[in-house]
Design a protein around this motif. Structure first.
Motif, PDB file in Angstrom:
ATOM      1  N   ILE A 116       0.829  -1.250  -0.139  1.00  0.00           N
ATOM      2  CA  ILE A 116       0.090  -0.019   0.028  1.00  0.00           C
ATOM      3  C   ILE A 116       0.769   1.222   0.078  1.00  0.00           C
ATOM      4  N   VAL A 117       0.468   2.090  -0.911  1.00  0.00           N
ATOM      5  CA  VAL A 117       0.976   3.497  -0.944  1.00  0.00           C
ATOM      6  C   VAL A 117       0.056   4.579  -0.407  1.00  0.00           C
ATOM      7  N   ILE A 118       0.273   5.274   0.586  1.00  0.00           N
ATOM      8  CA  ILE A 118      -0.593   6.154   1.211  1.00  0.00           C
ATOM      9  C   ILE A 118      -0.493   7.393   0.443  1.00  0.00           C
ATOM     10  N   PRO A 119      -1.827   7.700  -0.372  1.00  0.00           N
ATOM     11  CA  PRO A 119      -1.783   9.121  -0.711  1.00  0.00           C
ATOM     12  C   PRO A 119      -1.356  10.313   0.091  1.00  0.00           C
ATOM     13  N   HIS A 120      -0.788  11.164  -0.268  1.00  0.00           N
ATOM     14  CA  HIS A 120      -0.312  12.363   0.152  1.00  0.00           C
ATOM     15  C   HIS A 120      -1.501  13.234   0.581  1.00  0.00           C
ATOM     16  N   SER A 121      -2.377  13.223  -0.007  1.00  0.00           N
ATOM     17  CA  SER A 121      -3.907  14.173   0.506  1.00  0.00           C
ATOM     18  C   SER A 121      -4.358  13.403   1.903  1.00  0.00           C
ATOM     19  N   LEU A 122      -4.025  12.271   2.176  1.00  0.00           N
ATOM     20  CA  LEU A 122      -4.308  11.794   3.693  1.00  0.00           C
ATOM     21  C   LEU A 122      -3.489  12.400   4.684  1.00  0.00           C
ATOM     22  N   LEU A 123      -2.157  12.925   4.289  1.00  0.00           N
ATOM     23  CA  LEU A 123      -1.289  13.422   5.155  1.00  0.00           C
ATOM     24  C   LEU A 123      -0.956  14.713   5.191  1.00  0.00           C
ATOM     25  N   ARG A 124      -1.867  15.708   4.651  1.00  0.00           N
ATOM     26  CA  ARG A 124      -1.739  17.181   4.499  1.00  0.00           C
ATOM     27  C   ARG A 124      -1.241  17.837   5.788  1.00  0.00           C
ATOM     28  N   SER A 125      -1.607  17.482   6.848  1.00  0.00           N
ATOM     29  CA  SER A 125      -1.380  18.189   8.090  1.00  0.00           C
ATOM     30  C   SER A 125      -1.429  17.147   9.270  1.00  0.00           C
ATOM     31  N   PRO A 126      -0.851  17.408  10.492  1.00  0.00           N
ATOM     32  CA  PRO A 126      -1.023  16.465  11.573  1.00  0.00           C
ATOM     33  C   PRO A 126      -2.595  16.210  11.807  1.00  0.00           C
ATOM     34  N   ARG A 127      -3.243  17.273  12.008  1.00  0.00           N
ATOM     35  CA  ARG A 127      -4.723  17.049  12.096  1.00  0.00           C
ATOM     36  C   ARG A 127      -5.203  16.228  11.088  1.00  0.00           C
ATOM     37  N   ASP A 128      -5.219  16.430   9.868  1.00  0.00           N
ATOM     38  CA  ASP A 128      -5.858  15.798   8.956  1.00  0.00           C
ATOM     39  C   ASP A 128      -5.414  14.172   9.044  1.00  0.00           C
ATOM     40  N   THR A 129      -3.986  14.094   9.138  1.00  0.00           N
ATOM     41  CA  THR A 129      -3.668  12.688   9.323  1.00  0.00           C
ATOM     42  C   THR A 129      -4.317  11.848  10.453  1.00  0.00           C
ATOM     43  N   VAL A 130      -4.468  12.636  11.739  1.00  0.00           N
ATOM     44  CA  VAL A 130      -5.374  11.916  12.538  1.00  0.00           C
ATOM     45  C   VAL A 130      -6.677  11.492  12.256  1.00  0.00           C
ATOM     46  N   LEU A 131      -7.362  12.553  11.688  1.00  0.00           N
ATOM     47  CA  LEU A 131      -8.562  12.502  11.212  1.00  0.00           C
ATOM     48  C   LEU A 131      -9.099  11.481  10.153  1.00  0.00           C
ATOM     49  N   ASN A 132      -7.996  11.373   9.152  1.00  0.00           N
ATOM     50  CA  ASN A 132      -8.066  10.279   8.255  1.00  0.00           C
ATOM     51  C   ASN A 132      -7.931   9.033   8.769  1.00  0.00           C
TER      52      ASN A 132
END
Length: 185
Positions: free
Chosen positions: A74-90
């Motif tokens: 699996i390669v995680i799309p960068h859109s899921l990791l835009r910011s620390p908060r977005d990463t946790v939420l995603n």
């Protein structure tokens, strides 16, 4: 589909349901969190009065590219990791429908949500350093008995002494039991 019955007083009662096809929509992290008024059914399925925050991937087509892949593939799309908060939420949005109800900790009937499909994706979102400390099998084992995960609170707290972004979270889970029913925790 409708069901008819007589109540204790002999009056006929009717109960029914209507099937509605789920709309396919791609959601982004910028979408505002819905309130309980916007999600009225949530009040009937959960004990908490808080709306869930991890609702970004309610369209199951998000998981299609990851089906039948190990976490290594699996390669995680960068859109899921835009910011620390977005990463946790995603991360928690992906885990929302993940279930690992095991023998002795069952609930209801059949599979809940997306079964084990979300786990390799969520595991891959962990840092390389953390994955070295926690094997995938131990990660999966940490979810034994969990049928669903709801993120209720996500608050940033002051960074630790290393400058690492830190969050306070509150979760509500649906868990299987030895009685074959699910409970909230």
């Amino acid at each position: 589909m409708f069901f008819f019955w007589k109540n204790a007083f002999g009056a006929h009662k009717r109960m029914g349901a209507q099937y509605k096809k789920q709309p396919i929509a791609h959601r982004s992290a910028e979408i505002e969190t819905p309130t309980m008024r916007q999600l009225p059914n949530e009040a009937y399925f959960r004990p908490s009065c808080s709306a869930v925050l991890n609702n970004h991937y309610t369209d199951f087509s998000f998981f299609t590219p990851f089906n039948e892949k190990s976490y290594k593939e699996i390669v995680i799309p960068h859109s899921l990791l835009r910011s620390p908060r977005d990463t946790v939420l995603n991360y928690f949005s992906i885990l929302r429908d993940a279930e690992n109800l095991v023998k002795g900790k069952k609930g209801g009937c059949g599979t809940v949500g997306m079964a084990n499909i979300p786990f390799p994706i969520a595991y891959k979102m962990l840092s390389d350093q953390y994955r070295k400390k926690l094997s995938y099998s131990n990660y999966l084992k940490s979810f034994e008995g969990i049928g669903r995960t709801h993120l209720l609170v996500l608050e940033e707290v002051p960074a630790d002494r290393h400058g690492t972004d830190t969050f306070f979270i509150e979760l509500e889970t649906i868990e299987g039991s030895d009685k074959g029913v699910t409970t909230f925790a």
